[in-house]
Write an enzyme that holds these catalytic residues in place. Structure first.
Site, PDB file in Angstrom:
ATOM      1  N   PHE A  44       0.815  -1.350   0.009  1.00 46.69           N
ATOM      2  CA  PHE A  44       0.029   0.122   0.184  1.00 46.69           C
ATOM      3  C   PHE A  44       0.883   1.267  -0.224  1.00 46.69           C
ATOM      4  N   GLY A  83       4.339   1.358   0.143  1.00 42.39           N
ATOM      5  CA  GLY A  83       5.396   1.436  -0.893  1.00 42.39           C
ATOM      6  C   GLY A  83       5.034   1.798  -2.142  1.00 42.39           C
ATOM      7  N   ASP A 114      10.412  -7.234  -3.519  1.00 50.40           N
ATOM      8  CA  ASP A 114       9.087  -7.390  -2.621  1.00 50.40           C
ATOM      9  C   ASP A 114       8.827  -9.197  -2.754  1.00 50.40           C
ATOM     10  N   THR A 129       3.860 -11.093  -0.557  1.00 60.27           N
ATOM     11  CA  THR A 129       2.869 -11.817   0.336  1.00 60.27           C
ATOM     12  C   THR A 129       1.406 -11.377  -0.061  1.00 60.27           C
ATOM     13  N   THR A 186       1.996  -6.366   8.344  1.00 61.48           N
ATOM     14  CA  THR A 186       1.680  -4.939   8.883  1.00 61.48           C
ATOM     15  C   THR A 186       0.312  -4.981   9.623  1.00 61.48           C
ATOM     16  N   THR A 239      10.615 -11.290   9.294  1.00 59.62           N
ATOM     17  CA  THR A 239      10.745 -10.164   8.341  1.00 59.62           C
ATOM     18  C   THR A 239      11.275  -9.015   9.072  1.00 59.62           C
ATOM     19  N   THR A 249       6.643   2.989  12.474  1.00 62.16           N
ATOM     20  CA  THR A 249       5.184   3.337  12.981  1.00 62.16           C
ATOM     21  C   THR A 249       5.184   3.822  14.356  1.00 62.16           C
ATOM     22  N   ASP A 250       3.791   4.735  14.583  1.00 58.01           N
ATOM     23  CA  ASP A 250       3.774   5.188  15.873  1.00 58.01           C
ATOM     24  C   ASP A 250       3.521   4.080  16.942  1.00 58.01           C
ATOM     25  N   GLU A 251       3.245   2.931  16.433  1.00 63.05           N
ATOM     26  CA  GLU A 251       2.638   1.927  17.248  1.00 63.05           C
ATOM     27  C   GLU A 251       3.847   1.412  18.189  1.00 63.05           C
ATOM     28  N   TYR A 310       3.314  -7.308  16.464  1.00 62.73           N
ATOM     29  CA  TYR A 310       3.583  -6.439  15.284  1.00 62.73           C
ATOM     30  C   TYR A 310       4.328  -5.168  15.832  1.00 62.73           C
ATOM     31  N   LYS A 329       8.592  -4.249  15.346  1.00 60.23           N
ATOM     32  CA  LYS A 329       8.738  -2.988  14.654  1.00 60.23           C
ATOM     33  C   LYS A 329       9.717  -2.188  15.645  1.00 60.23           C
ATOM     34  N   ASN A 340     -12.858   5.679  16.362  1.00 58.80           N
ATOM     35  CA  ASN A 340     -12.938   4.587  15.216  1.00 58.80           C
ATOM     36  C   ASN A 340     -14.535   4.794  15.031  1.00 58.80           C
ATOM     37  N   HIS A 371      -5.752  -4.075  23.064  1.00 63.50           N
ATOM     38  CA  HIS A 371      -6.052  -2.819  22.139  1.00 63.50           C
ATOM     39  C   HIS A 371      -5.394  -1.719  22.654  1.00 63.50           C
TER      40      HIS A 371
HETATM   41  P1  NAD Z   1       1.335  -3.639   3.256  1.00 59.34           P
HETATM   42  O1  NAD Z   1       0.876  -4.673   4.181  1.00 59.34           O
HETATM   43  O2  NAD Z   1       0.368  -3.271   2.411  1.00 59.34           O
HETATM   44  O3  NAD Z   1       2.762  -4.054   2.383  1.00 59.34           O
HETATM   45  C1  NAD Z   1       3.703  -4.694   2.924  1.00 59.34           C
HETATM   46  C2  NAD Z   1       4.661  -4.989   1.621  1.00 59.34           C
HETATM   47  O4  NAD Z   1       5.866  -5.712   2.115  1.00 59.34           O
HETATM   48  C3  NAD Z   1       3.951  -6.124   0.456  1.00 59.34           C
HETATM   49  O5  NAD Z   1       4.314  -5.532  -0.574  1.00 59.34           O
HETATM   50  C4  NAD Z   1       4.406  -7.475   1.002  1.00 59.34           C
HETATM   51  O6  NAD Z   1       4.641  -8.191  -0.091  1.00 59.34           O
HETATM   52  C5  NAD Z   1       6.053  -6.840   1.390  1.00 59.34           C
HETATM   53  N1  NAD Z   1       6.759  -7.779   1.967  1.00 59.34           N
HETATM   54  C6  NAD Z   1       6.230  -8.303   3.504  1.00 59.34           C
HETATM   55  N2  NAD Z   1       7.235  -9.264   3.966  1.00 59.34           N
HETATM   56  C7  NAD Z   1       8.244  -9.097   2.945  1.00 59.34           C
HETATM   57  C8  NAD Z   1       9.636  -9.509   3.066  1.00 59.34           C
HETATM   58  N3  NAD Z   1       9.916 -10.491   4.036  1.00 59.34           N
HETATM   59  N4  NAD Z   1      10.464  -9.367   1.990  1.00 59.34           N
HETATM   60  C9  NAD Z   1       9.979  -8.452   1.130  1.00 59.34           C
HETATM   61  N5  NAD Z   1       8.949  -7.993   1.188  1.00 59.34           N
HETATM   62  C10 NAD Z   1       7.969  -8.299   1.812  1.00 59.34           C
HETATM   63  O7  NAD Z   1       1.915  -2.489   4.352  1.00 59.34           O
HETATM   64  P2  NAD Z   1       1.947  -0.640   4.458  1.00 59.34           P
HETATM   65  O8  NAD Z   1       0.713  -0.310   4.978  1.00 59.34           O
HETATM   66  O9  NAD Z   1       2.196  -0.386   2.964  1.00 59.34           O
HETATM   67  O10 NAD Z   1       3.031  -0.570   5.394  1.00 59.34           O
HETATM   68  C11 NAD Z   1       4.387  -0.628   4.785  1.00 59.34           C
HETATM   69  C12 NAD Z   1       5.483  -0.005   6.068  1.00 59.34           C
HETATM   70  O11 NAD Z   1       4.827   1.177   6.469  1.00 59.34           O
HETATM   71  C13 NAD Z   1       5.459  -1.044   6.821  1.00 59.34           C
HETATM   72  O12 NAD Z   1       6.960  -0.955   7.393  1.00 59.34           O
HETATM   73  C14 NAD Z   1       4.640  -0.614   8.356  1.00 59.34           C
HETATM   74  O13 NAD Z   1       5.239  -0.836   9.536  1.00 59.34           O
HETATM   75  C15 NAD Z   1       4.702   0.824   7.918  1.00 59.34           C
HETATM   76  N6  NAD Z   1       3.676   1.857   8.482  1.00 59.34           N
HETATM   77  C16 NAD Z   1       2.246   1.460   8.087  1.00 59.34           C
HETATM   78  C17 NAD Z   1       1.270   2.225   8.514  1.00 59.34           C
HETATM   79  C18 NAD Z   1      -0.207   2.026   8.179  1.00 59.34           C
HETATM   80  O14 NAD Z   1      -0.913   2.721   8.726  1.00 59.34           O
HETATM   81  N7  NAD Z   1      -0.502   1.185   7.127  1.00 59.34           N
HETATM   82  C19 NAD Z   1       1.669   3.333   9.289  1.00 59.34           C
HETATM   83  C20 NAD Z   1       2.984   3.561   9.766  1.00 59.34           C
HETATM   84  C21 NAD Z   1       3.794   2.830   9.147  1.00 59.34           C
HETATM   85  P1  TYD Z   2      -6.268  -0.986  12.066  1.00 60.31           P
HETATM   86  O1  TYD Z   2      -6.874  -0.550  10.636  1.00 60.31           O
HETATM   87  O2  TYD Z   2      -6.018  -2.266  12.229  1.00 60.31           O
HETATM   88  O3  TYD Z   2      -4.885  -0.372  12.507  1.00 60.31           O
HETATM   89  P2  TYD Z   2      -3.945  -0.293  13.805  1.00 60.31           P
HETATM   90  O4  TYD Z   2      -4.473  -1.326  14.541  1.00 60.31           O
HETATM   91  O5  TYD Z   2      -2.697  -0.457  13.231  1.00 60.31           O
HETATM   92  O6  TYD Z   2      -4.233   1.038  14.208  1.00 60.31           O
HETATM   93  O7  TYD Z   2      -7.153  -0.736  12.863  1.00 60.31           O
HETATM   94  C1  TYD Z   2      -7.311   0.631  13.158  1.00 60.31           C
HETATM   95  C2  TYD Z   2      -8.469   0.801  14.516  1.00 60.31           C
HETATM   96  O8  TYD Z   2      -9.775   0.254  14.021  1.00 60.31           O
HETATM   97  C3  TYD Z   2      -7.861   0.019  15.726  1.00 60.31           C
HETATM   98  O9  TYD Z   2      -8.467   0.687  16.768  1.00 60.31           O
HETATM   99  C4  TYD Z   2      -8.710  -1.341  15.445  1.00 60.31           C
HETATM  100  C5  TYD Z   2     -10.297  -0.991  14.961  1.00 60.31           C
HETATM  101  N1  TYD Z   2     -10.840  -1.922  14.177  1.00 60.31           N
HETATM  102  C6  TYD Z   2     -11.881  -2.323  14.220  1.00 60.31           C
HETATM  103  O10 TYD Z   2     -12.746  -1.841  15.385  1.00 60.31           O
HETATM  104  N2  TYD Z   2     -12.752  -3.425  13.571  1.00 60.31           N
HETATM  105  C7  TYD Z   2     -11.902  -3.670  12.479  1.00 60.31           C
HETATM  106  O11 TYD Z   2     -12.679  -4.563  11.766  1.00 60.31           O
HETATM  107  C8  TYD Z   2     -10.454  -3.433  12.255  1.00 60.31           C
HETATM  108  C9  TYD Z   2      -9.656  -4.237  11.168  1.00 60.31           C
HETATM  109  C10 TYD Z   2     -10.141  -2.322  13.020  1.00 60.31           C
END
Ligand code: NAD
Ligand code: TYD
Length: 328
Positions: A11, A13, A32, A35, A78, A93, A117-119, A141, A145, A240, A267
């Protein structure tokens, strides 16, 4: 520059690859593993070279990194819910994978940005985390991270690696896999499926439009001070349940679809980032939540070709396991 983007088929990337190739004229190589969350379709409209492989595989990394000037690592598992039921891949990973990348980068003295991530800071009741807040992760997770962040910091300290860390808040926007809150709720609402809200729905997230995160990461790649971490937080926070209500309005669906379901174990109640440090470096979020959410709903509404193969494939089994009911 020639840029290696690990995890570039996911997403965030893929949005980053688009930004760098189009607006900055970078030559981009994507490494990549593809997955369930990584999809070649995400990069269909953008010029890039593609290496299929895992960051924990030294041979694949060697092939991909050849001739590159810098590396940005998005590759990760993720989803918090998946880390609770099946943590193995998260450890492989984030720990082994980050280690292999750091070794390859160290040998070549390349610039490196770790996407985090902020997490890693855990939950905060009031106020916002800064980059000096202690790491206090609460799920497999976020713990893995945080481990990767510490490994990067260790390589900076020991080997003088030119690395930065970018900690983003919750992203949303086009091409997000529908296991995450916003795309899951949008697609369920469009299909008349129930909207599963965990617990009381009063958990708060700090929403960041995916293009704003991409610009933040690019800014750190170009201007960040080696060894520093930078928070990249969204301009708005929202509970939420309010996110779900807004999605109901934007999709014209019924509030009766809301279903309060069992809460996620452990949570985190609230995430909030201070982005003052990156702002001082010249970055600012441009997309407010109301506007970004509308754009996101419009994108999912018009891009059935993107989500139809997901909703009709293995995702159905994941959904049934996670929510104890079939998708409609
Ligand atoms: P995503 O799950 O959409 O994509 C992850 C990508 O990494 C996929 O293309 C997957 O095939 C690839 N991948 C997974 N394991 C791999 C491995 N071992 N080797 C090579 N490729 C691998 O994730 P995203 O939401 O795009 O997140 C990307 C990054 O941003 C992550 O590091 C995540 O921790 C960080 N991040 C995400 C969020 C969010 O809200 N989604 C917020 C802050 C930070
Ligand atoms: P999520 O998108 O999984 O991101 P993160 O856990 O990394 O913050 O979830 C965002 C918030 O939404 C989190 O508080 C969990 C909640 N949530 C639901 O209430 N229902 C759902 O089906 C999902 C996937 C998340």
């Amino acid at each position: 520059m020639r840029l290696l983007v690990c995890g570039g088929a996911g997403f965030i990337g893929s949005n980053f690859v688009r930004l760098r190739a189009r607006d900055h004229g970078d030559e981009v190589v994507v490494l990549d593993k593809l997955t369930y969350a990584g999809r070649r379709e995400n990069l269909a409209d953008v010029e890039h070279e593609f290496v299929h492989g895992a960051i924990e595989d030294p041979d694949a990394v060697e092939r991909a990194i050849e001739g590159c000037d810098a590396v940005v690592n998005f590759a990760a598992e993720t989803h918090v819910d998946r880390s609770i039921t099946e943590p193995d891949a998260f450890i492989r990973t984030h720990a082994q994978g980050t280690f292999v990348l750091l070794e390859a980068v160290r040998r070549r003295a390349l610039r490196f940005v770790q996407v985090s991530t902020d997490e890693v800071y855990g939950s905060i009741e009031s106020g916002s985390f800064t980059e000096t807040s202690p790491l206090n992760p609460s799920s497999p997770y976020s713990a893995t991270k945080a481990g990767a962040d510490l490994l990067v910091a260790g390589y900076v300290h020991t080997y003088g690696l030119e690395a930065c860390i970018c900690r983003g808040s919750n992203n949303y926007g086009p091409r997000q896999y529908p296991e995450k809150l916003i795309p899951l709720m949008v697609l369920n609402a469009l299909h008349g499926d129930p909207l599963p809200v965990y617990g009381d729905g009063m958990q708060v997230r700090n929403w960041l439009y995916v293009e704003d995160f991409g610009r933040g990461i690019g800014h750190v790649l170009e201007h960040g001070r080696p060894g520093e971490a930078y928070n990249v937080g969204g301009p708005d926070e929202c509970p939420n349940i309010e996110v779900v209500q807004r999605i109901i309005e934007l999709t014209g669906s019924s509030p009766d679809l809301i279903e309060h379901v069992t809460d996620r174990p452990g949570h985190d109640r609230r995430y909030s980032l201070s982005s003052d440090k990156l702002r001082e470096l010249g970055w600012e979020a441009q997309v407010r939540f109301a506007e970004g959410l509308e754009r996101t709903v419009d994108w999912y509404r018009s891009q059935q070709w993107w989500w139809e193969p997901i909703r009709s494939g293995a995702y159905r089994e994941y959904y049934e396991r996670q929510y104890g009911r079939a998708l409609g």
